[in-house]
Design a protein around this motif. Structure first.
Motif, PDB file in Angstrom:
ATOM      1  N   LEU A 431       0.818  -1.164  -0.091  1.00  0.00           N
ATOM      2  CA  LEU A 431      -0.002  -0.034   0.084  1.00  0.00           C
ATOM      3  C   LEU A 431       0.898   1.379   0.038  1.00  0.00           C
ATOM      4  O   LEU A 431       0.324   2.262  -0.444  1.00  0.00           O
ATOM      5  CB  LEU A 431      -0.955   0.184   1.137  1.00  0.00           C
ATOM      6  CG  LEU A 431      -1.989   0.958   1.330  1.00  0.00           C
ATOM      7  CD1 LEU A 431      -3.081   0.624  -0.024  1.00  0.00           C
ATOM      8  CD2 LEU A 431      -2.929   1.098   2.658  1.00  0.00           C
ATOM      9  N   TRP A 452      -4.228   1.354  -6.333  1.00  0.00           N
ATOM     10  CA  TRP A 452      -4.328   1.821  -4.938  1.00  0.00           C
ATOM     11  C   TRP A 452      -5.561   2.133  -4.289  1.00  0.00           C
ATOM     12  O   TRP A 452      -5.901   1.654  -3.272  1.00  0.00           O
ATOM     13  CB  TRP A 452      -3.386   3.074  -4.773  1.00  0.00           C
ATOM     14  CG  TRP A 452      -2.923   3.593  -3.374  1.00  0.00           C
ATOM     15  CD1 TRP A 452      -1.913   2.924  -3.054  1.00  0.00           C
ATOM     16  CD2 TRP A 452      -3.559   4.335  -2.380  1.00  0.00           C
ATOM     17  NE1 TRP A 452      -1.418   3.559  -1.523  1.00  0.00           N
ATOM     18  CE2 TRP A 452      -2.818   4.277  -1.222  1.00  0.00           C
ATOM     19  CE3 TRP A 452      -4.789   5.172  -2.178  1.00  0.00           C
ATOM     20  CZ2 TRP A 452      -3.034   5.217  -0.031  1.00  0.00           C
ATOM     21  CZ3 TRP A 452      -5.069   5.818  -1.364  1.00  0.00           C
ATOM     22  CH2 TRP A 452      -4.133   5.935  -0.192  1.00  0.00           C
ATOM     23  N   ASP A 479      -1.966  11.061  -1.033  1.00  0.00           N
ATOM     24  CA  ASP A 479      -2.314   9.707  -2.034  1.00  0.00           C
ATOM     25  C   ASP A 479      -4.033   9.830  -1.813  1.00  0.00           C
ATOM     26  O   ASP A 479      -4.378   9.403  -3.020  1.00  0.00           O
ATOM     27  CB  ASP A 479      -1.808   8.480  -1.238  1.00  0.00           C
ATOM     28  CG  ASP A 479      -0.339   8.565  -1.170  1.00  0.00           C
ATOM     29  OD1 ASP A 479       0.271   8.811  -1.971  1.00  0.00           O
ATOM     30  OD2 ASP A 479       0.092   8.267  -0.213  1.00  0.00           O
TER      31      ASP A 479
END
Length: 681
Positions: A431, A452, A479
């Motif tokens: 991850l 992701w 992210d």
């Protein structure tokens, strides 16, 4: 004294009867016989199997007469002299441990002209075995037919192995050696002996043949011919480390012409039976070189895929538990050896073709549900060097494997992409390695965001602690924002939960999340729903409403949601859902009750995911009844975070003794508990 021999006179008809007989009573030397099955591979004759005889008590009869006299003696059943000896079968000869008698000197196998069983002569003296020598014959008598046949096959084995070893290692003409090698393979495959020595001896002869003239110009061609001739033997026997090294050398030096069908069985046997590659480096190298030889062909990709398919088997689950970890370790070692010392930035070249097949293997293994979990376990944490992940071609194949892990609904699979500390820098989780803001995996941005987001979706929807997970990932807000701007639902949902559960601290952080949600059309809808939920939450948590409430037996998750939307329940302290049809889905509504202290879920379908969510969001809960619910240790262990818990009912659940001991240590203030009809009772 010298032993005395009896020479029999046997005509051609009788000898043919001995040679062609198929019953145990008249066996012939199997060195010249070929029993083929449907696939054309020699197989042992039907009947019992034997261990290689080494020592035993047998009766011995020796004569020294002319053939005519011997025929008359046998026909008249003339009295013969028999002695009992303790015979030992050594490597080169037969010896007797009897201090005196007829066998004072060793009996060499090389002097034996013929060996066969006798069944047509003298019924009173049955279970006999005849050994023909240059100057006579020797009779050996056992107590039963099984012992007689065991000694027969053992003597024939010793005699023929000496002959094959001498002939194959001393002959000069290669075509003659190959022909005799095939005869040896047929003999080894058709013998009914089953023993470690029987397995080891022919493989040692094969190793000696391949070791000859290794530095010669024509060694590769010679090794190909020898390996092809010994294919049935390699298919049925476990190869030694020295032989593995020789076969691996052949694959490296002649990858496109190596006899791959002959090498496939020993490779699969190594993968399915080897338990520790660290102690068998030659075995691992052999498997690696064989896979490289497969990929060197024009149809290399399809051959590698077929190899993985055959290794797994046609069933839903692979019958060999060691195959998957061994194959994955070979692939990872090959990739790491290629990219370990590579400097950045990466530059793709043709030399990478030899290692891409191992990345293909990891991706192909993930096509099988049982192997997917194994590959995920090997990949957690990230076991590859930075150079390997910076190669776009390797990263593309790893991305396929990670995508399958992320989409798999089983926690044992998708939990592999995020370690317990998902945000930890070293060793990283996938991850983190695939984080779009600073990726270590060289994938295109859109594919990286999709991968992701898929990881995030599985982790949020599984029965893990969602709030704790988002708190651990709070430093990865960039992210979340990047993936949310691609309108990935998982990232949008995560940002909304950060706001709703107050995971994101600080006004500036909250403004960044709101801006990211409002940056796309789908994000605006998510933010609108969040605002509406917040308004209902404020209305629900307003002061007022009853302190105690019990729902009827027919109540469902929808009834719970409708009840909470009806009015203010800010004062609700005691809620009973006993014997209703609610499930873990209603936990999302229960965690909105700030004053809840007592919760009764007796005989409901409330499971582990709901218990874990309650344990995260209702830290003031004091009484919890989970009697006759399907909760297990996974959900019960989460209750250790309820420091205010005083009473707990786990009657008739899947509680184990180990989990209960852990729970008691972590909840010292627990005053009453019911664990009847559980393993901890």
């Amino acid at each position: 004294m010298n032993f005395v021999l009896l020479m029999f006179s046997v005509d051609v008809t009788e000898h043919a009867y001995y040679a062609k007989g198929s019953s145990p009573e008249c066996c012939a030397d199997s060195s010249g016989s070929k029993n083929n099955n449907a696939a054309g591979v020699p197989v042992p004759p039907p009947g019992p199997r034997y261990k290689l005889a080494t020592e035993g008590n047998l009766r011995v009869c020796c004569f020294q007469h002319t053939r005519t006299v011997v025929d008359k003696i046998l026909g008249a059943k003339f009295f013969r002299r028999w002695e009992t000896h303790i015979l030992c079968l050594l490597e080169d000869h037969v010896v007797s441990k009897t201090p005196s008698g007829l066998l004072e000197r060793p009996l060499s196998y090389s002097c034996m002209q013929e060996v066969y069983c006798i069944s047509r002569w003298d019924p009173a003296r049955k279970y006999c075995l005849r050994i023909v020598m240059p100057h006579g014959s020797l009779l050996l008598q056992a107590n039963d037919a099984y012992t007689r046949d065991q000694w027969y096959y053992s003597i024939v084995w010793r005699r023929n192995m000496i002959r094959y070893r001498n002939f194959l290692t001393k002959s000069v003409r290669k075509e003659v050696v190959l022909k005799e090698l095939k005869n040896m393979v047929d003999f080894v495959m058709t013998t009914p002996l089953q023993d470690e020595t029987v397995t080891r001896a022919p493989l040692q002869i094969l190793t000696d043949l391949l070791s000859e003239n290794k530095d010669g110009r024509d060694w590769e061609e010679w090794a190909e011919n020898v390996t092809s001739a010994a294919a049935p033997l390699l298919a049925e026997r476990c190869v030694t480390g020295e032989l593995c090294a020789l076969l691996a050398r052949l694959c490296r030096r002649r990858p496109r012409s190596a006899p791959l069908p002959a090498l496939a069985p020993p490779v699969r046997r190594i993968l399915t039976r080897n338990v520790d590659f660290a102690k068998a480096l030659t075995d691992r190298q052999f498997v690696r070189d064989y896979i490289s030889a497969l990929s060197a062909h024009n149809s290399g990709q399809s051959l590698v895929r077929r190899f993985v398919q055959v290794t797994h088997g046609s069933g839903a689950a692979c019958p060999h538990p060691r195959a998957a970890p061994n194959l994955a370790s070979v692939a990872l070692a090959a990739i790491d050896d290629r990219y370990r010392d590579q400097r950045s930035p990466h530059r793709c070249d043709d030399s990478e073709h030899d290692v891409l097949c191992f990345a293909d293997i990891l991706e192909h293994m993930c096509e099988y549900d049982d192997w997917l979990i194994v590959v995920g376990g090997v990949l957690q944490p990230v076991p590859l060097s930075a150079g390997a992940m910076s190669c776009p071609r390797v990263a593309a194949r790893l991305g396929g494997a990670l995508a399958r892990l992320a989409r798999d609904p089983r926690c044992a699979a998708h939990a592999r992409v995020a370690a317990a500390g998902a945000a930890r820098p070293c060793p990283p989780s996938w991850l983190r390695a695939a984080a779009p803001a600073a990726p270590a995996l060289a994938l295109p941005h859109d594919r990286l965001c999709r991968l992701w987001g898929d990881m995030l979706k599985s982790l949020l929807n599984c029965c893990c602690k969602r709030k704790s997970f988002l708190q651990s990932m709070s430093k990865h807000l960039p992210d979340f924002v990047l993936v949310a701007l691609t309108e990935h639902p998982a990232a949008l949902e995560a940002l909304c939960l950060m706001l709703e559960w107050e995971v994101a601290s600080g006004e500036q952080t909250q403004l960044e999340i709101i801006a990211a949600l409002q940056g796309t059309e789908l994000g605006q809808r998510y933010y609108k729903d969040l605002c509406e939920r917040q308004q209902r939450l404020q209305k629900l948590q307003a002061q007022g409403g009853p302190r105690r409430l019990a729902l009827p037996v027919r109540a469902t998750d929808a009834d719970v949601a409708a009840l909470l939307d009806a009015g203010a329940l800010g004062n609700l302290e005691c809620l009973s859902l006993a014997f209703t049809s609610v499930t873990s889905a209603c936990a999302h509504h229960l965690i909105k009750l700030p004053s809840l202290r007592y919760l009764n879920l007796w005989a409901t379908k409330f499971g582990d995911s709901g218990v874990q969510l309650i344990a995260e969001h209702l830290p003031r809960l004091q009484v919890l009844n989970l009697c006759e619910t399907p909760v297990s240790d996974k959900g019960i262990e989460a209750l250790s975070g309820l420091s205010s818990l005083r009473r707990l009912n786990l009657n008739s659940t899947k509680l184990s003794a180990e989990a209960f001991e852990v729970l008691r240590k972590r909840l010292p203030q627990l005053q009453e508990y019911d664990i009847r009809y559980t393993e901890a009772w």
